[in-house]
Structures are given as C-alpha cells and as structure tokens.
Design a protein around this motif. Structure first.
Motif, PDB file in Angstrom:
ATOM      1  N   LYS A 254      10.358   8.060  32.896  1.00 15.42           N
ATOM      2  CA  LYS A 254      10.102   6.882  32.064  1.00 15.42           C
ATOM      3  C   LYS A 254       9.537   7.371  30.739  1.00 15.42           C
ATOM      4  CE  LYS A 254       9.247   3.711  35.951  1.00 15.42           C
ATOM      5  NZ  LYS A 254       9.691   4.671  36.983  1.00 15.42           N
ATOM      6  N   THR A 256       8.781   6.402  26.684  1.00 12.94           N
ATOM      7  CA  THR A 256       8.664   5.360  25.658  1.00 12.94           C
ATOM      8  C   THR A 256       8.134   5.984  24.372  1.00 12.94           C
ATOM      9  OG1 THR A 256       6.403   4.779  26.334  1.00 12.94           O
ATOM     10  CG2 THR A 256       8.224   3.557  27.374  1.00 12.94           C
ATOM     11  N   ILE A 257       8.481   5.379  23.258  1.00 11.87           N
ATOM     12  CA  ILE A 257       7.984   5.826  21.955  1.00 11.87           C
ATOM     13  C   ILE A 257       7.452   4.613  21.208  1.00 11.87           C
ATOM     14  CG2 ILE A 257       8.560   6.916  19.747  1.00 11.87           C
ATOM     15  CD1 ILE A 257      10.740   8.476  21.150  1.00 11.87           C
ATOM     16  N   GLU A 258       6.159   4.639  20.916  1.00 15.04           N
ATOM     17  CA  GLU A 258       5.501   3.562  20.195  1.00 15.04           C
ATOM     18  C   GLU A 258       4.923   4.107  18.892  1.00 15.04           C
ATOM     19  OE1 GLU A 258       5.732   0.581  21.283  1.00 15.04           O
ATOM     20  OE2 GLU A 258       6.467   1.007  23.330  1.00 15.04           O
ATOM     21  N   SER A 266       3.765   8.674  15.756  1.00 21.56           N
ATOM     22  CA  SER A 266       4.609   8.136  16.810  1.00 21.56           C
ATOM     23  C   SER A 266       4.065   8.680  18.125  1.00 21.56           C
ATOM     24  CB  SER A 266       6.069   8.559  16.627  1.00 21.56           C
ATOM     25  OG  SER A 266       6.633   7.924  15.500  1.00 21.56           O
ATOM     26  N   SER A 269       5.326   8.781  25.223  1.00 19.46           N
ATOM     27  CA  SER A 269       4.723   8.742  26.557  1.00 19.46           C
ATOM     28  C   SER A 269       5.789   9.076  27.593  1.00 19.46           C
ATOM     29  CB  SER A 269       4.133   7.356  26.843  1.00 19.46           C
ATOM     30  OG  SER A 269       3.124   7.055  25.905  1.00 19.46           O
ATOM     31  N   GLU A 308       1.403  12.530  27.130  1.00 15.24           N
ATOM     32  CA  GLU A 308       1.404  11.694  25.925  1.00 15.24           C
ATOM     33  C   GLU A 308       1.268  12.595  24.703  1.00 15.24           C
ATOM     34  OE1 GLU A 308      -0.302   7.342  25.319  1.00 15.24           O
ATOM     35  OE2 GLU A 308      -1.892   8.843  25.134  1.00 15.24           O
ATOM     36  N   GLU A 322      15.214   2.505  15.393  1.00 19.51           N
ATOM     37  CA  GLU A 322      15.575   2.483  16.811  1.00 19.51           C
ATOM     38  C   GLU A 322      16.520   3.626  17.156  1.00 19.51           C
ATOM     39  OE1 GLU A 322      14.255   0.664  19.229  1.00 19.51           O
ATOM     40  OE2 GLU A 322      12.915  -0.050  17.649  1.00 19.51           O
ATOM     41  N   LYS A 325      14.437   6.770  17.723  1.00 19.90           N
ATOM     42  CA  LYS A 325      13.731   6.692  18.992  1.00 19.90           C
ATOM     43  C   LYS A 325      14.672   6.913  20.173  1.00 19.90           C
ATOM     44  CE  LYS A 325      10.178   3.493  17.315  1.00 19.90           C
ATOM     45  NZ  LYS A 325       9.578   2.147  17.460  1.00 19.90           N
ATOM     46  N   GLU A 326      15.835   6.287  20.117  1.00 16.91           N
ATOM     47  CA  GLU A 326      16.793   6.403  21.214  1.00 16.91           C
ATOM     48  C   GLU A 326      17.256   7.853  21.371  1.00 16.91           C
ATOM     49  OE1 GLU A 326      21.207   4.690  22.556  1.00 16.91           O
ATOM     50  OE2 GLU A 326      20.162   3.850  20.809  1.00 16.91           O
ATOM     51  N   ILE A 329      14.400   9.950  22.911  1.00 18.06           N
ATOM     52  CA  ILE A 329      14.249   9.666  24.341  1.00 18.06           C
ATOM     53  C   ILE A 329      15.336  10.369  25.146  1.00 18.06           C
ATOM     54  CG2 ILE A 329      14.462   7.820  26.066  1.00 18.06           C
ATOM     55  CD1 ILE A 329      12.975   5.987  24.071  1.00 18.06           C
ATOM     56  N   ASP A 333      14.620  13.307  27.911  1.00 17.20           N
ATOM     57  CA  ASP A 333      15.125  13.084  29.266  1.00 17.20           C
ATOM     58  C   ASP A 333      16.002  14.262  29.702  1.00 17.20           C
ATOM     59  OD1 ASP A 333      15.568  10.924  31.496  1.00 17.20           O
ATOM     60  OD2 ASP A 333      17.556  11.698  31.034  1.00 17.20           O
TER      61      ASP A 333
END
Length: 449
Positions: A254, A256-258, A266, A269, A308, A322, A325-326, A329, A333
């Motif tokens: 899992k 995520t990027i905030e 940025s 997590s 993190e 976006e 970020k995509e 990720i 992964d």
C-alpha cells in the motif's frame, strides 16, 4: 588587451567541509536490549543515505527501525539492526568494518573488496568482465545464456538474475577459462554479444526484446539490477496472465503520496510485507528517480513494514501532478516486488568448473522448471548456486520433480531444497526473512560443516 583568467578553484575545497567536520559513527549495543544501534552523523551529501543503507544490507544486517534526518547541511541517522538470527551485532570484525566504512576514512570500494568472507557477486570480484543482459523472459532462457558462455570458453564466476513482469535482468561475471583474467579480446566479445542478442531476441524483432552490454571493474549488483529494470520500464508491464501474485491480499503493498504543505515535502508512505533489504530497494529506487530523502521513519510491526519518506525532487520541487505520483507509486511497487520470489529455493554446492552453471540450468530446464531468480557465486574452489524455481506454467513444483532432481545430481553435489512461503500461506514470523535473500557465506559454511 588584458587577459581574462578563469577563477581558481582549489580541488580540495569540495572535501573541505568533510575534513572540518568528519563523519561520526557509533555502534551501540547497550542502549537497546534486543538490537544494535548504528548512529551516523555527517555532513550531508547527495546519495549518502543510499550509501549507508547499502553498507548495512551488504553485511546481511536486518534494519528493524530507522530514523533519518538530513534537512540542511547535516545528516543524522539512527538504525536499529540485528543479524540474520535476530540477535545483536557483536562480531568485532563486523563492528570495525561498519565504523571504518562509514567513518572519516571510509573508502567504500576498497573496503568492500577487502571484506573477508564475502562471496563474489555480492560486491566486487576482482579480475572479471561483467555482462549485463536485459530482455523478455521465457522458460529456459537462463540455460540458453549459460550454454553460450560455456561453448565460447567463458568461465562464469558469479551471476545474479531477477525476473519481474515478464522481463529478465542479469549481471553475469566471467573470465577467460585458461588465463582467469578479464576478456579483452574485442573479437571474442563481439561474438559473445551477437550470440546473446540472438538468444534474447528469439523470434521477435522488437528492439525492446533484449540488450547486452559489457563493463570492467566494480559494480553493486543489486543496485545495477534495479537500474536496468527501471530503465527497461518493467513497472509498466502489468505482469503476465500466468504469473502468480506473490502477495496475499493482506500483504499487498500500500503506497500513498501526500503533500506536506507546512514544510514543502512530498510524503511517501509504504506499508507491505517486511523482508530483508526492503529499505535498500526503496531508497535505491527513490535515488535513481532523482528524489532526495530529507527525513524518514522505518519500523517493523510483526510481519509488516511501515516506511515513510519526506522527499523532494533534486531541483527542489515536490510531486504535484497526479501523473508524477502515479509513476512514483508504480516504480516503488516494482522495487518491492522484484526481489520477492516464492515457490521452491534450490541450493546447490559443488566444486567449481567451467560449464557448471550451464549444466545445472540445463537439468532444471529438462525437468520442466523455470528460474524466477538466481544467485551464483564462487568461494574458493566451491561454486554455490541458488535458484528460485516454479514449473514452466508458473505453478508450484511437484515433489516428484524434486525427487528426480535429487537422483540426477544429488550424488555429484550438495543439494538442498527450501519451501518459500506461498501467497496462500499463513502470516510468517518476523525472523523468516533469510528465506528470501541470498546469504552465500552462511550457505557455504553449512555445506562444508
């Protein structure tokens, strides 16, 4: 007319801050009851986090927790580490090596070459030619590659092979079978390159099908494999229909990027199944994507890992779109999944000889086994080979196949089989990491005992 002279820059100026404020390293076995604390304080410089993590993971140490802070000009890290048995690091040679490698007189390449007991293929292997191969994976490909090398009288002294999303990346170390020296004859290298390209190409004409390159000298194998697959854009592959997902639903990564508005970072997590070298794989990928880690916290919660990272791009920008970020990720992964191999782990130890890898991979292919990951090394006169295998359809290997292998090769070499947890297995214990990583020194000691 007056001459315009370029300003003079002292070549030692770049290292001035390091000489004024040399790194401070401490290995603390008293502050924590169940682990060793490695503390590093140093002037900040690009890539220093990866350098430190690489040294610790190359020593086969497990990082259970870490606290990273490198905002501004100073770098401060605390790592909680254990050995492969989950115990404190008490070996004086290991402690001395850590202090020297990370200290003010650390010369990473020289120390890695001199580190006793480490097998080739883990660090540097001296006199060799390194062959890098990247291409489309298929059953029996490793057998075909090793057969070409044996037929051309190249001795394979080490190799590492990863497969992911239908792609294969190999770093193979060879030397001349008569002189035991690097292969410098361009005609021989050209012949080898052409034959390997033909194998990688197969029946396809697509340029992305396969590439071959050569290099001399030092390389860090794991990082290079990450770089090769990243450049090959394996993270976009989406997997093959017959590939088995190595993660049960509860262990799916899992990510995520905030955005941290207050500090302008940025925040990446990651929560996934814990394993050896997980932090190295993630930090390696962030570094190769040109991101700088300013702060990080790493922790293990039973079988899970939580990591993190507070990052910015090297130009100081955060990940605002976006699309960025995509992509990040997907790349993280892929970095998590590349090293994961399940099914059966075959450990084979025999007296080293030219063509040993070719013989072993041929036997595996003839018994319908497909290699998903491999590590080959030479320690003294012993060739150690570790293969993660499944059947040609990607399914688990039948026990009858293993018994047939034992009968065929068990009388000529040490042969050991380990069952690696499958995706349907129960949650493993935290200390089961060693099952999914290569630890050649320990393996040789067990075989020679």
């Amino acid at each position: 007319m007056a001459r315009v002279c370029s300003p003079y820059f002292d070549p030692e100026y770049e290292n001035l801050s390091t000489r004024i404020n040399p790194p401070r390293v401490s290995v603390d076995n008293s502050s924590c009851s169940d682990c060793t604390l490695v503390k590093v304080d140093s002037v900040n410089k690009p890539g220093i986090l990866l350098e430190v993590v690489q040294i610790l993971t190359d020593l086969d140490l497990i990082i259970t927790k870490a606290y990273i802070s490198s905002d501004g000009g100073w770098f401060m890290d605390v790592f909680h580490v254990t050995d492969q048995q989950g115990k404190k690091v008490t070996d004086s040679k290991t402690i001395d090596y850590i202090e020297k490698a990370l200290g003010p007189k650390g010369h990473i390449t020289d120390l890695l070459n001199a580190w006793p007991g480490k097998g080739v293929g883990v660090h540097s292997i001296g006199d060799h030619t390194a062959i890098e191969l990247i291409g489309r994976d298929r059953p029996g490909l490793l057998s075909e590659i090793s057969a070409v090398l044996a037929n051309l009288h190249f001795n394979v002294i080490a190799a590492d092979v990863w497969t992911h999303n239908g792609r294969i990346a190999c770093v193979v170390y060879v030397n001349d079978d008569t002189t035991c020296q690097p292969v410098e004859d361009q005609a021989r290298l050209s012949t080898m390159e052409e034959q390997l390209k033909n194998i990688l190409r197969g029946c396809e004409d697509d340029e992305k099908v396969g590439r071959t390159s050569f290099s001399m000298g030092f390389t860090h194998v794991d990082r290079r494999l990450h770089q090769m697959l990243f450049a090959d854009r394996d993270y976009e592959g989406g997997g093959l229909a017959h590939e088995v997902d190595h993660f049960p639903p509860c262990f799916q990564p899992k990510i995520t990027i905030e955005r941290c508005e207050e500090k302008g970072y940025s925040v990446v997590s990651v929560r996934c199944k814990d394993r050896a070298k997980l932090m190295f794989d993630i930090v390696c990928t962030l570094t190769d994507m040109q991101y700088v880690v300013f702060h990080a916290t790493i922790s293990s919660d039973g079988p899970y890992a939580s990591q993190e990272y507070f990052i910015r791009h090297m130009d100081g920008c955060t990940l605002d779109t976006e699309g960025e970020k995509e992509r990040a990720i997907k790349c993280i992964d892929a970095a998590i999944r590349r090293r994961v191999s399940e099914g059966l782990r075959l450990e084979l130890c025999a007296k080293d000889r030219v063509g040993l890898l070719s013989e072993l991979t041929r036997i595996l292919r003839e018994n319908g086994l497909s290699v998903t990951r491999a590590g080959v090394t030479t320690i003294g006169d012993q060739g150690i080979n570790i293969f993660y295998v499944r059947d040609s359809s990607g399914n688990s290997v039948d026990i009858k196949t293993i018994e047939a292998l034992r009968k065929e090769i068990g009388h000529t070499m040490m042969f050991n089989v380990k069952k690696v947890p499958t995706s349907s297995a129960e949650v493993p214990e935290t200390k089961g990491w060693a099952k999914t990583s290569f630890f050649f020194g320990n393996l040789l000691e067990r075989f020679l005992a």
